[in-house]
Write a protein that holds these residues in place. Structure first.
Motif, PDB file in Angstrom:
ATOM      1  N   VAL A 198       1.029  -1.126  -0.328  1.00 27.25           N
ATOM      2  CA  VAL A 198       0.178  -0.187  -0.163  1.00 27.25           C
ATOM      3  C   VAL A 198       0.625   1.182   0.131  1.00 27.25           C
ATOM      4  N   GLY A 199       2.143   1.472   0.337  1.00 27.23           N
ATOM      5  CA  GLY A 199       3.205   1.804  -0.149  1.00 27.23           C
ATOM      6  C   GLY A 199       2.136   3.105   1.424  1.00 27.23           C
ATOM      7  N   ASP A 200       2.606   4.898   0.324  1.00 29.33           N
ATOM      8  CA  ASP A 200       2.105   5.695   2.107  1.00 29.33           C
ATOM      9  C   ASP A 200       0.973   5.350   1.765  1.00 29.33           C
ATOM     10  N   ALA A 201      -0.080   4.560   1.104  1.00 28.67           N
ATOM     11  CA  ALA A 201      -2.186   4.946   1.708  1.00 28.67           C
ATOM     12  C   ALA A 201      -2.443   4.920   2.756  1.00 28.67           C
ATOM     13  N   VAL A 202      -1.418   3.783   3.395  1.00 31.71           N
ATOM     14  CA  VAL A 202      -1.820   2.976   4.458  1.00 31.71           C
ATOM     15  C   VAL A 202      -0.416   3.141   5.485  1.00 31.71           C
ATOM     16  N   LEU A 203      -0.773   4.382   6.672  1.00 26.67           N
ATOM     17  CA  LEU A 203       0.928   3.775   7.384  1.00 26.67           C
ATOM     18  C   LEU A 203       0.893   3.413   8.379  1.00 26.67           C
ATOM     19  N   PRO A 204       1.488   2.568   9.515  1.00 27.64           N
ATOM     20  CA  PRO A 204       1.125   1.543  10.589  1.00 27.64           C
ATOM     21  C   PRO A 204       1.574   2.557  11.949  1.00 27.64           C
ATOM     22  N   VAL A 205       1.426   4.104  11.897  1.00 30.27           N
ATOM     23  CA  VAL A 205       1.601   5.176  12.751  1.00 30.27           C
ATOM     24  C   VAL A 205       1.951   6.362  12.409  1.00 30.27           C
ATOM     25  N   TYR A 206       1.900   6.682  11.674  1.00 30.07           N
ATOM     26  CA  TYR A 206       1.576   8.009  11.243  1.00 30.07           C
ATOM     27  C   TYR A 206       0.856   8.045  10.108  1.00 30.07           C
ATOM     28  N   THR A 207      -0.097   9.449  10.106  1.00 32.92           N
ATOM     29  CA  THR A 207      -1.238   9.572   9.155  1.00 32.92           C
ATOM     30  C   THR A 207      -0.650  10.556   7.770  1.00 32.92           C
ATOM     31  N   PRO A 208      -0.848   9.662   6.673  1.00 34.63           N
ATOM     32  CA  PRO A 208      -0.151   9.756   5.296  1.00 34.63           C
ATOM     33  C   PRO A 208       0.145  11.380   4.958  1.00 34.63           C
ATOM     34  N   ASN A 209       0.546  12.246   4.915  1.00 37.39           N
ATOM     35  CA  ASN A 209       0.631  13.686   4.342  1.00 37.39           C
ATOM     36  C   ASN A 209      -0.266  14.044   3.466  1.00 37.39           C
ATOM     37  N   VAL A 210      -1.323  14.688   3.595  1.00 38.29           N
ATOM     38  CA  VAL A 210      -2.278  15.537   2.081  1.00 38.29           C
ATOM     39  C   VAL A 210      -2.146  17.031   1.911  1.00 38.29           C
ATOM     40  N   GLY A 211      -1.728  17.063   0.723  1.00 39.99           N
ATOM     41  CA  GLY A 211      -1.718  19.058   0.746  1.00 39.99           C
ATOM     42  C   GLY A 211      -0.364  19.057   0.675  1.00 39.99           C
ATOM     43  N   GLY A 212       0.729  18.601   1.035  1.00 39.64           N
ATOM     44  CA  GLY A 212       2.167  19.121   0.775  1.00 39.64           C
ATOM     45  C   GLY A 212       2.539  18.194   0.325  1.00 39.64           C
ATOM     46  N   ALA A 213       2.141  17.100   0.103  1.00 40.34           N
ATOM     47  CA  ALA A 213       3.035  16.043  -0.714  1.00 40.34           C
ATOM     48  C   ALA A 213       3.152  15.835  -1.946  1.00 40.34           C
ATOM     49  N   ASP A 214       1.872  16.367  -2.817  1.00 40.99           N
ATOM     50  CA  ASP A 214       2.035  16.749  -3.459  1.00 40.99           C
ATOM     51  C   ASP A 214       1.601  17.551  -4.492  1.00 40.99           C
ATOM     52  N   VAL A 215       1.325  18.490  -4.722  1.00 49.69           N
ATOM     53  CA  VAL A 215       1.112  20.055  -4.807  1.00 49.69           C
ATOM     54  C   VAL A 215       1.034  19.474  -6.118  1.00 49.69           C
ATOM     55  N   ARG A 216       0.676  18.844  -7.089  1.00 53.27           N
ATOM     56  CA  ARG A 216      -0.399  18.519  -8.516  1.00 53.27           C
ATOM     57  C   ARG A 216      -1.496  17.693  -7.936  1.00 53.27           C
ATOM     58  N   VAL A 217      -2.394  17.511  -6.770  1.00 53.07           N
ATOM     59  CA  VAL A 217      -3.332  17.117  -6.646  1.00 53.07           C
ATOM     60  C   VAL A 217      -4.216  18.189  -6.663  1.00 53.07           C
ATOM     61  N   GLU A 218      -5.349  18.248  -6.683  1.00 50.89           N
ATOM     62  CA  GLU A 218      -6.477  18.770  -6.804  1.00 50.89           C
ATOM     63  C   GLU A 218      -7.768  18.227  -6.025  1.00 50.89           C
ATOM     64  N   ARG A 219      -7.982  18.804  -4.810  1.00 50.35           N
ATOM     65  CA  ARG A 219      -8.891  18.733  -4.148  1.00 50.35           C
ATOM     66  C   ARG A 219      -7.942  16.951  -2.663  1.00 50.35           C
ATOM     67  N   PRO A 220      -7.554  17.119  -2.731  1.00 47.61           N
ATOM     68  CA  PRO A 220      -6.381  16.125  -2.095  1.00 47.61           C
ATOM     69  C   PRO A 220      -7.118  15.728  -0.953  1.00 47.61           C
ATOM     70  N   LEU A 221      -7.956  16.128   0.114  1.00 50.69           N
ATOM     71  CA  LEU A 221      -8.356  15.270   0.994  1.00 50.69           C
ATOM     72  C   LEU A 221      -9.491  14.860   0.436  1.00 50.69           C
ATOM     73  N   GLU A 222     -10.457  15.229  -0.450  1.00 49.01           N
ATOM     74  CA  GLU A 222     -11.829  14.841  -1.418  1.00 49.01           C
ATOM     75  C   GLU A 222     -10.790  13.228  -1.683  1.00 49.01           C
ATOM     76  N   LYS A 223      -9.786  13.731  -2.696  1.00 47.37           N
ATOM     77  CA  LYS A 223      -9.813  11.722  -3.221  1.00 47.37           C
ATOM     78  C   LYS A 223      -8.989  11.364  -2.415  1.00 47.37           C
ATOM     79  N   TYR A 224      -8.133  11.418  -1.157  1.00 47.98           N
ATOM     80  CA  TYR A 224      -7.581  10.688  -0.011  1.00 47.98           C
ATOM     81  C   TYR A 224      -8.873   9.468   0.342  1.00 47.98           C
ATOM     82  N   VAL A 225      -9.958  10.929   1.201  1.00 42.97           N
ATOM     83  CA  VAL A 225     -10.520   9.313   1.334  1.00 42.97           C
ATOM     84  C   VAL A 225     -11.008   8.789   0.650  1.00 42.97           C
TER      85      VAL A 225
END
Length: 336
Positions: A198-225
Motif C-alpha cells: 500500500v505504499g504511503d496510502a496506509v501507514l501503521p504509525v503516522y497519517t500520510p500527509n495530504v496537500g503538501g506531499a504532492d502539490v499537483r493533486v487537486e482537492r487532495p483530501l477528497e481524493k484521499y478519503v
C-alpha cells in the motif's frame, strides 16, 4: 512477505523494499527501492546479497509512487540490471525526471507557498532543504501503468489499485498469498488471503500527509478519503506499507485514519471560530506549532487540504488566501 528495511531519517520512519522472487522461473522483482543515499544503497545491496541476489538480478521494479524515499534508487538499479520500472502514468514523468514535469511542480510549489501565506524566511528554508537533500538518484525510464492493470512480476500477479491523495499516482498492489491451515480432522488445506502493498496510502504509525506531499493533486483530501474508502471496501487481511511494520488489521487502521481527519476538520473549524479569518499558514501554526525542513510544506499543505475541502462544501469562503467561516452551525457529517 520478504522485506528489506531501509534507513530513512526524514520521512515517516524506515522504508520497506519488498522482494518478490520466483527461483524456479528465475524472476526477481522489487516493490519500491528506498532513497538514493549511500547508507540506504548499502542496506538494499546487503539485503539482496543475504538472499543471494544483487542489483543486476532485478527483472522488475514496481513503484508505489514517485517520492524519492520510494523511487530514489530505481534508475540506478535499472541501469545496472535493465529492469522494467512500473509506476502510475501520473507519476511516470517525475520518475523519469522530465524537465517540464519537474519545473511544473516547482512552479506550483512556489505558487502555493505564497498562496498559503508561508513567510519568505520559511520558504527560503524549505527550498534550501530541498536543494541540499540530494536524495533523488538518476532518472529511470518507467513503464506507465493505470488502475486495474495486472503485473506478473517475481512469480506473483499484482493488481494495480490507484489510490491518489498523498500523491497523484500513488498505487496499491493487491495480491493473494497462499497459506496452509488445519481442519479439525487434521487435514491440511490451502486458503488464500488477500493482501496488498500500500505504499504511503496506509501507514501503521503516522497519517500520510495530504496537500503538501504532492502539490499537483487537486482537492487532495477528497481524493484521499475516497481512496481510503475504496481500500476499506476491499477488506484486506493484511497490508504491507511503505514504512515500518505490516498492518494486521488494515480496515481498522483505515477507519482510525479517517477518524483522525474528521477530528482535524473539527480542530480547524474551531481555529477559524476562535481566531477569525486566517490563511493556511496561520491555521497550520495553530495545529502544529513551529515547522522546519520538509514540514514547512507538509504543515500548511495539510491545513490547506482541509480548508479546501470545507470551501468546496460551502462551510468556509475563500478570498485572496484567507478562509473564513460561512456557516454559524456546522454538522460535521455533512462535510466529511
Amino acid at each position: 512477505m520478504d522485506r528489506i528495511s531501509l534507513g530513512n531519517d526524514e520521512f515517516e520512519g524506515r522504508n520497506n523494499a519488498y522482494v518478490l522472487a520466483d527461483d524456479a522461473e528465475d524472476e526477481l522483482a522489487l516493490v519500491d527501492t528506498g532513497v538514493a543515499l549511500e547508507s540506504v544503497r548499502r542496506d538494499l545491496r546487503d539485503g539482496l546479497a543475504e538472499r543471494g541476489y544483487e542489483f543486476a538480478d532485478v527483472d522488475d521494479i514496481v513503484l508505489t509512487h514517485f517520492h524519492v524515499d520510494h523511487a530514489g534508487l530505481a534508475g540506478e538499479i535499472q541501469a545496472e540490471s535493465g529492469a522494467t520500472v512500473y509506476v502510475h502514468e501520473a507519476d511516470a514523468p517525475l520518475v523519469a525526471q522530465d524537465p517540464d514535469a519537474v519545473a511544473a511542480v516547482e512552479d506550483r510549489r512556489r505558487e502555493l507557498l505564497e498562496q498559503w501565506g508561508v513567510p519568505e524566511e520559511a520558504r527560503t528554508e524549505l527550498l534550501e532543504f530541498l536543494e541540499s537533500a540530494d536524495i533523488e538518484g538518476p532518472p529511470a525510464d518507467p513503464t506507465p501503468i493505470q488502475d486495474g492493470d495486472r503485473l506478473d512480476v517475481g512469480g506473483r500477479t499484482l493488481e494495480t489499485v490507484h489510490a491518489p491523495g498523498h500523491a497523484a499516482g500513488l498505487c496499491c498492489f493487491e495480491t493473494s498469498v497462499a497459506s496452509e491451515t488445519q481442519r479439525e480432522d487434521g487435514e491440511a488445506v490451502d486458503e488464500r488471503g488477500d493482501e496488498a502493498f500500500v505504499g504511503d496510502a496506509v501507514l501503521p504509525v503516522y497519517t500520510p500527509n495530504v496537500g503538501g506531499a504532492d502539490v499537483r493533486v487537486e482537492r487532495p483530501l477528497e481524493k484521499y478519503v475516497a481512496a481510503l474508502e475504496r481500500l476499506a471496501d476491499r477488506d484486506y487481511d493484511r497490508v504491507w506499507p511503505g514504512h515500518r511494520d505490516p498492518i494486521e488489521e488494515p480496515t481498522e487502521r483505515i477507519e482510525t485514519i479517517l477518524e483522525h481527519h474528521r477530528e482535524r476538520t473539527e480542530a480547524i473549524l474551531e481555529i477559524l471560530n476562535e481566531h477569525g479569518p486566517a490563511d493556511a499558514w496561520t491555521v497550520s501554526a495553530k495545529l502544529f506549532g513551529d515547522l522546519e525542513g520538509i514540514h514547512i510544506i507538509h504543515g500548511p499543505g495539510e491545513a490547506y487540504a482541509h480548508l479546501d475541502h470545507l470551501r468546496h462544501d460551502g462551510v468556509v469562503e475563500y478570498e485572496n488566501g484567507t478562509y473564513r467561516l460561512q456557516k454559524e452551525t456546522i454538522v460535521l457529517e455533512d462535510v466529511f
